[in-house]
Scaffold this motif. Structure first.
Motif, PDB file in Angstrom:
ATOM      1  N   THR A  10       0.863  -1.175   0.000  1.00  0.00           N
ATOM      2  CA  THR A  10       0.000   0.000   0.000  1.00  0.00           C
ATOM      3  C   THR A  10       0.899   1.224   0.000  1.00  0.00           C
ATOM      4  O   THR A  10       1.643   1.450   0.953  1.00  0.00           O
ATOM      5  CB  THR A  10      -0.911   0.036   1.238  1.00  0.00           C
ATOM      6  N   GLU A  11       0.854   1.989  -1.082  1.00  0.00           N
ATOM      7  CA  GLU A  11       1.745   3.134  -1.195  1.00  0.00           C
ATOM      8  C   GLU A  11       1.279   4.274  -0.298  1.00  0.00           C
ATOM      9  O   GLU A  11       0.087   4.568  -0.216  1.00  0.00           O
ATOM     10  CB  GLU A  11       1.785   3.655  -2.639  1.00  0.00           C
ATOM     11  N   VAL A  12       2.231   4.931   0.359  1.00  0.00           N
ATOM     12  CA  VAL A  12       1.919   6.075   1.236  1.00  0.00           C
ATOM     13  C   VAL A  12       2.319   7.360   0.517  1.00  0.00           C
ATOM     14  O   VAL A  12       3.498   7.669   0.404  1.00  0.00           O
ATOM     15  CB  VAL A  12       2.647   5.953   2.588  1.00  0.00           C
ATOM     16  N   PHE A  13       1.313   8.072   0.032  1.00  0.00           N
ATOM     17  CA  PHE A  13       1.550   9.342  -0.671  1.00  0.00           C
ATOM     18  C   PHE A  13       1.278  10.562   0.231  1.00  0.00           C
ATOM     19  O   PHE A  13       1.280  11.684  -0.237  1.00  0.00           O
ATOM     20  CB  PHE A  13       0.649   9.427  -1.912  1.00  0.00           C
ATOM     21  N   LEU A  14       1.037  10.324   1.501  1.00  0.00           N
ATOM     22  CA  LEU A  14       0.711  11.403   2.427  1.00  0.00           C
ATOM     23  C   LEU A  14       1.863  12.400   2.533  1.00  0.00           C
ATOM     24  O   LEU A  14       3.034  12.016   2.412  1.00  0.00           O
ATOM     25  CB  LEU A  14       0.419  10.836   3.817  1.00  0.00           C
ATOM     26  N   PRO A  15       1.545  13.668   2.801  1.00  0.00           N
ATOM     27  CA  PRO A  15       2.617  14.639   3.042  1.00  0.00           C
ATOM     28  C   PRO A  15       3.295  14.364   4.398  1.00  0.00           C
ATOM     29  O   PRO A  15       2.689  13.747   5.279  1.00  0.00           O
ATOM     30  CB  PRO A  15       1.892  15.989   3.063  1.00  0.00           C
ATOM     31  N   LEU A  16       4.530  14.794   4.514  1.00  0.00           N
ATOM     32  CA  LEU A  16       5.236  14.653   5.790  1.00  0.00           C
ATOM     33  C   LEU A  16       4.794  15.765   6.736  1.00  0.00           C
ATOM     34  O   LEU A  16       4.564  16.899   6.314  1.00  0.00           O
ATOM     35  CB  LEU A  16       6.748  14.713   5.574  1.00  0.00           C
TER      36      LEU A  16
END
Length: 302
Positions: A295-301
């Motif tokens: 599951t790719e995590v594209f969330l901002p840091l």
């Protein structure tokens, strides 16, 4: 990625996942141990090319034989939104865990909003995450092969909520001389930055096939066609990732790689390197492969 604890063939998903097969005369504990070994080796390979992998262990609290495929119940988006999806199999609904969101936040990612579609299960309506949805996040298009696990109305709702252009079609496989719906889009199709691996022969309707090709070509993607036999070897179940120094890799199982022709391999390698890992037990019992496990995590840091 979710490390399995009770991995086995899931009898609830086998009703429409025709890629699953049972191992006869092998103890469940042995099957689980083999799956864990394949999982661990896969994670090691991903880390070796510089992919940042967050591994969360499954729990013994519930019977979740398919927890190794988390991309079906959750997706993470660039604007800080998390989507949670309705699942076809009742025992797969137990995979949804709020503590995983806490783990993601502890790793420094920002979650601004959660869009939860799981209540649709009460109406027997399903949309199984990035198994059902292939998201072109750059061109804002969502490809979806409709099936018992991918409802058209809910797919359109997702596209409206996340501002994606919907690309709808049906994909089929031959099962005992009968054409049956392929359960997940990501089994017969992979989207990468500059190319797509797809089984065009699985899209029986010529207009739908032409429409899919139109969208891929207008976005400048090279179309690499695979056969139904290669789909059965999980050659459609690939995922492109970024490794060290932003180098691109396409990830697949060893069985998938072995099924490809030299011409297909050469065409893929024009775009990025290939990384393959043996996932035989997971593919045979789970009916899913390399892409389904990530599951790719594209969330901002944060």
């Amino acid at each position: 990625m979710i490390r399995p604890i009770n991995f086995r063939m899931n009898e609830e998903t086998a009703v429409n996942n025709y890629y699953q097969k049972a191992y006869d005369n092998i103890l469940p504990a042995t099957i689980n141990a083999k799956a864990q070994e394949e999982f661990d080796n896969y994670v090691t390979k991903l880390k070796s090319i510089g992919v940042h992998v967050i591994v969360v262990s499954d729990t013994l609290d519930s019977d979740t034989p398919d927890s190794i495929f988390p991309n079906n119940w959750i997706s993470f988006h660039q604007d800080g939104t998390v989507a949670v999806y309705p699942m076809f199999a009742e025992n797969r609904r137990l995979e949804r865990r709020e503590d995983i969101l806490e783990v993601i936040e502890e790793k420094g990612f920002l979650i601004e909003n959660v869009v939860d579609y799981s209540a649709a299960e009460e109406e027997k309506v399903f949309l199984e995450g990035t198994g059902s949805l292939l998201l072109d996040r750059v061109n804002k298009k969502a490809y979806c092969a409709l099936s018992a696990r991918a409802d058209e109305d809910l797919f359109i709702e997702f596209c409206e909520d996340f501002e994606y252009t919907p690309v709808l079609f049906k994909a089929y496989q031959t099962v005992e001389e009968e054409r049956k719906e392929i359960y997940h889009t990501n089994v017969m199709m992979c989207l990468a930055e500059t190319f797509s691996v797809i089984c065009l022969a699985s899209i029986d309707d010529k207009k739908e096939r032409k429409n899919v090709l139109k969208h891929l070509k207008e976005d400048g993607k090279e179309v690499i066609d695979i056969t139904e036999a290669q789909v059965s070897a999980f050659a459609g179940n690939m995922l492109q990732v970024k490794g060290k120094d932003d180098k691109l890799f396409i990830i697949m199982s060893q069985v998938a790689l072995d099924s490809l022709t030299q011409s297909q391999i050469s065409r893929i390698q024009k775009h990025c390197k290939i990384l393959a890992s043996p996932l035989d037990t997971i593919e045979t019992c789970g009916g899913g492969s390399a892409r389904c496990m990530m599951t790719e995590v594209f969330l901002p840091l944060s």
